[in-house]
Design an enzyme around this catalytic site. Structure first.
Site, PDB file in Angstrom:
ATOM      1  N   ARG A  14       0.849  -1.185   0.000  1.00 57.44           N
ATOM      2  CA  ARG A  14       0.000   0.000   0.000  1.00 57.44           C
ATOM      3  C   ARG A  14       0.888   1.240   0.000  1.00 57.44           C
ATOM      4  O   ARG A  14       1.871   1.320   0.733  1.00 57.44           O
ATOM      5  CB  ARG A  14      -0.904   0.015   1.240  1.00 57.44           C
ATOM      6  N   GLU A  30      -5.250   6.943  -5.239  1.00 56.55           N
ATOM      7  CA  GLU A  30      -5.331   6.160  -6.472  1.00 56.55           C
ATOM      8  C   GLU A  30      -6.613   6.480  -7.228  1.00 56.55           C
ATOM      9  O   GLU A  30      -7.664   6.574  -6.602  1.00 56.55           O
ATOM     10  CB  GLU A  30      -5.235   4.677  -6.136  1.00 56.55           C
ATOM     11  N   HIS A  79      -1.610  -0.104 -10.100  1.00 57.46           N
ATOM     12  CA  HIS A  79      -2.271  -1.086  -9.217  1.00 57.46           C
ATOM     13  C   HIS A  79      -2.749  -2.304 -10.016  1.00 57.46           C
ATOM     14  O   HIS A  79      -3.937  -2.636 -10.018  1.00 57.46           O
ATOM     15  CB  HIS A  79      -3.445  -0.441  -8.466  1.00 57.46           C
TER      16      HIS A  79
HETATM   17  O1  GLV Z   1      -4.760  -4.422  -3.804  1.00 55.43           O
HETATM   18  C1  GLV Z   1      -5.389  -5.412  -3.957  1.00 55.43           C
HETATM   19  C2  GLV Z   1      -6.078  -6.099  -2.907  1.00 55.43           C
HETATM   20  O2  GLV Z   1      -6.215  -5.546  -1.812  1.00 55.43           O
HETATM   21  O3  GLV Z   1      -6.501  -7.242  -3.140  1.00 55.43           O
END
Ligand code: GLV
Length: 315
Positions: free
Chosen positions: A234, A263, A281
């Site tokens: 993160r 994001e 991401h």
């Molecule tokens: O970032 C992706 C998730 O949390 O699965």
């Protein structure tokens, strides 16, 4: 059932889910929940957006179901107070962790072998440059030893990299399967000392507890010269301004980022002007991980329909 994603990110998740939930109405609220009756959903999917009590009151979902693991944007206490169940799809159940680890490898290799610079040299007609570094013989410190961190360690092992694993627990309480994966285990309280012997820092942390900003100016400075940071957990685990400053000054050579402070990241964010390899991401965004995630998601929707107990509940 009406299933609504918040925002129009992660389009493939909706496509795969819509195939599995062919009888249901799967869609997205592109700019958050609309007002009025259109703003009601049976299943609300946070998809990296904030879900607070007022959104819950407007959408009145029967279930808040993440398409993935992270629930950090969801006010779980507010959901519990309203009797709304919250569930996720844990990364270790779906191949998501392996997909994220693979992306960490892509960033590590691209930055070590200076892939962007190599492509630029090719376009300029230059030959045999730039000089890269191999992963062998370097020390990688992997912080966060959940499913993703373990998959990263497993993938790095064949490269001949020295592996240091860092987790919350003291060594005496560390999971033996983790100890078997690393050359050295260190608890997080030894962060600074570990970083001084680190060439490659790989962050695989969720945004829980006190993780925000644990990698700041002092930590980035502590890395060995030529250090590379890769973050697939993160974004806010790393201090943004400290990262930009370290890249600008060259105290950190390069960063591989798949997760950000907000994001999607602002394309004008100064970090993107530095020596970074950046992806939007996509760690878990593979056909394999998505299919398995969608299957678990759809199974919970089916349970909701039948009134059966839900799986992977956080509240
Ligand atoms: O970032 C992706 C998730 O949390 O699965």
């Amino acid at each position: 059932m009406k299933v609504r994603f918040l925002g129009d990110s992660f389009p493939a998740a909706r496509e795969i889910l819509a195939e599995l939930l062919a009888e249901d109405d799967v869609g997205a609220w592109a700019s958050g929940a609309p007002a009025g009756p259109d703003g009601r959903a049976d299943v609300l999917v946070p998809a990296m957006r904030e879900v607070d009590g007022s959104l819950m009151d407007a959408a009145r979902p029967a279930l808040i179901q993440q398409f993935g693991a992270g629930l950090e944007g969801v006010d779980v206490a507010a959901a519990a107070a309203r009797g709304i169940p919250v569930a996720n799809v844990p990364a270790d159940r779906t191949g998501n962790a392996g997909s994220v680890a693979e992306l960490a490898m892509l960033h590590l290799l691209a930055l070590s072998r200076r892939f962007d610079q190599a492509r630029a040299a090719l376009r300029d007609g230059r030959l045999g440059e730039p000089l890269g570094r191999g992963l062998g013989g370097q020390t990688a410190t992997v912080i966060g030893l959940g499913a993703i961190g373990r998959e990263v360690l497993t993938r790095l092992r064949p490269f001949g990299t020295r592996l240091v694993g860092m987790g919350r627990r003291p060594r005496s309480e560390a999971d033996p399967t983790v100890l078997a994966l690393v050359d050295e285990y260190r608890p997080l309280v030894q962060l600074h000392a570990a970083l001084t012997a680190t060439d490659l820092l790989v962050l695989c942390l969720p945004l829980t507890g006190d993780k925000r900003g644990i990698i700041g100016a002092a930590e980035l400075r502590a890395l060995r010269p030529g250090g590379i940071l890769v973050n697939v957990g993160r974004g806010p685990v790393v201090d943004h301004d400290a990262l930009v400053a370290a890249l600008r000054s060259g105290s950190l050579t390069a960063a591989g980022l798949d997760v950000y402070w907000q994001e999607p990241i602002d394309p004008d964010d100064p970090v993107l002007a530095e020596n970074v390899s950046a992806t939007p991401h996509v760690g878990g965004v593979t056909t394999q991980a998505y299919r398995a995630t969608a299957e678990r998601f759809a199974a919970n929707v089916e349970r909701l329909r039948r009134g059966a107990p839900l799986e992977d509940r956080a509240a």
